[in-house]
Design an enzyme around this catalytic site. Structure first.
Site, mmCIF file in Angstrom:
data_model
loop_
_atom_site.group_PDB
_atom_site.id
_atom_site.type_symbol
_atom_site.label_atom_id
_atom_site.label_comp_id
_atom_site.label_asym_id
_atom_site.label_seq_id
_atom_site.Cartn_x
_atom_site.Cartn_y
_atom_site.Cartn_z
ATOM 1 N N ASP A 1 7.875 84.833 33.350
ATOM 2 C CA ASP A 1 7.063 84.226 34.410
ATOM 3 C C ASP A 1 6.698 82.785 34.053
ATOM 4 O O ASP A 1 6.147 82.516 32.989
ATOM 5 C CB ASP A 1 5.781 85.043 34.615
ATOM 6 C CG ASP A 1 6.061 86.424 35.177
ATOM 7 O OD1 ASP A 1 6.169 86.549 36.400
ATOM 8 O OD2 ASP A 1 6.187 87.360 34.368
ATOM 9 N N ASP B 1 5.461 79.224 28.831
ATOM 10 C CA ASP B 1 4.494 78.430 29.583
ATOM 11 C C ASP B 1 3.058 78.872 29.417
ATOM 12 O O ASP B 1 2.138 78.187 29.862
ATOM 13 C CB ASP B 1 4.837 78.500 31.081
ATOM 14 C CG ASP B 1 4.422 79.836 31.693
ATOM 15 O OD1 ASP B 1 4.818 80.880 31.147
ATOM 16 O OD2 ASP B 1 3.692 79.827 32.702
ATOM 17 N N ASP C 1 10.385 83.090 27.651
ATOM 18 C CA ASP C 1 9.389 83.799 28.440
ATOM 19 C C ASP C 1 9.986 84.017 29.828
ATOM 20 O O ASP C 1 10.995 83.401 30.183
ATOM 21 C CB ASP C 1 8.112 82.966 28.502
ATOM 22 C CG ASP C 1 7.018 83.619 29.321
ATOM 23 O OD1 ASP C 1 6.917 84.857 29.295
ATOM 24 O OD2 ASP C 1 6.268 82.880 29.989
#
Length: 374
Positions: free
Chosen positions: A115, A306, A113
């Protein structure tokens, strides 16, 4: 699907004195915030009450202090529950040898991922820059393993942040997948620029709803609408919590006019996407097939993310008992990931010095962690 990208395996020697079973043990997490249940309340087919929207928006907030009440029925876990969660989802740093043992003799494929994983979460989404040390570490990984960035951002935006042409990019939650334009060692031929765009027919609608949301939210201080090509993100990170109900109201009012679109939610962001069955988990499966690893027991995917949207990819890996998911989070939460990390700076990187010659003798001479916090 195209399968013209040949991948040369890189084997990692690991200690053989211990045996690790797969998948790693994992608990049920029933005591932690159930984002899936809350999301069902958010979707248009559900209750559709603004207080349900607010409950879910607060539940996804990472800014609440430990033990603070997020709603009348949602409380952060206590310290002993946190310890239990960490036992069930141990740090990937401390279990590095275990992970390497599970990957022994298999082809590693990295999925990341952006961000909150490669860059810190910041107030302004347009300034979510990754550090040069992080970029060098990702480049080093891509030199030896097929590597993909899977993000809710549009592909062009995340590519402008990462600036590495040797990666695969799956933007808009996997609805816009492009291949590398610069060939790393493990890819013998260049990939096609565009590999998959399953939601192309929705482009005019996405453009239309993006403009409508910009108009509707322009009077709410801190609200920001981001057009991610195949989805639209409404960020409320910089909105006063007392105004979150206004954000929810405006998004709901616009979304009611578009039955072919659905609402999903990330960390302080409401996301509007096409109703097609496609998410980060589908993107992961597509890329594995593109790389020639569909239904292969010889591949070891590693997915690090996240956010709630990364759970679709974690779930694919867990149900297939293939590879591992690593959740980056400071607080316990319901997850399909097997391992955890607390900060983007803990992200584990592989560095390799590969032998030349016989492909079967290629191996990683050194595996270590790079400190990317500097």
């Amino acid at each position: 699907m195209t399968k013209n990208n040949a991948v040369v395996p890189i084997e990692i020697p690991v200690p053989t004195s211990q045996h690790y079973s797969y998948p790693p043990p994992r608990g049920t997490d029933t005591k932690y915030p159930n984002y899936k249940k809350l999301l069902n309340q958010l979707e248009l087919g559900g209750a559709n009450k603004i207080n349900s929207w607010l409950e879910s928006m607060k539940a996804s907030s990472p800014t609440q202090t430990k033990n603070s009440i997020l709603s009348s029925s949602l409380v952060m876990p206590l310290e002993d529950e946190t310890d239990e969660w960490i036992e069930e989802h141990p740090s990937a740093l401390f279990k590095f040898e275990e992970i390497m043992a599970m990957s022994k003799g298999k082809k590693i494929v990295m999925f990341l991922d952006y961000d909150g994983t490669l860059s810190p979460i910041v107030d302004d989404p347009d300034r979510a820059y990754m550090s040069e040390a992080m970029r060098e570490a990702v480049r080093d990984v891509a030199m030896h393993f097929p590597t993909a960035i899977v993000s809710g951002r549009c592909t062009d935006k995340v590519l402008s942040f990462v600036r590495l042409k040797e990666l695969y990019y799956a933007g808009s939650h996997g609805m816009d997948i492009v291949g590398p334009t610069k060939g790393p060692k493990h890819i013998k031929s260049k990939a096609k620029e565009v590999l998959c765009q399953p939601a192309s027919e929705f482009l005019p609608i996405i453009e239309e709803i993006s403009k409508a949301l910009i108009e509707k939210t322009k009077m709410i201080p801190g609200a920001k609408v981001e057009n991610n090509k195949f989805c639209v993100s409404v960020h409320y990170r910089c909105v006063d919590e007392k105004k979150w109900d206004a954000v929810a109201e405006q998004v709901k009012s616009v979304l009611n006019e578009y039955p072919k679109l659905q609402l999903t939610q990330g960390r302080k962001v409401l996301e509007i996407r096409p109703t097609i069955k496609w998410n980060k988990g589908n993107a992961l499966e597509f890329l594995l097939e593109t790389l020639g690893h569909a239904d292969s027991s010889e591949v070891f995917p590693v997915y690090i993310g996240d956010d709630r949207t990364d759970e679709d990819a974690f779930k694919v890996l867990f149900e297939k008992e293939q590879g591992i998911g690593i959740l980056v989070s400071k607080v316990p939460k319901e997850t399909n990931a097997c391992y955890s990390l607390r900060e983007p700076s803990e992200w584990p990187f592989f560095s390799a010095d590969c032998n030349l010659g016989d492909e079967n003798s290629s191996k990683v001479q050194g595996v270590f962690m790079i400190d990317v916090s500097k």
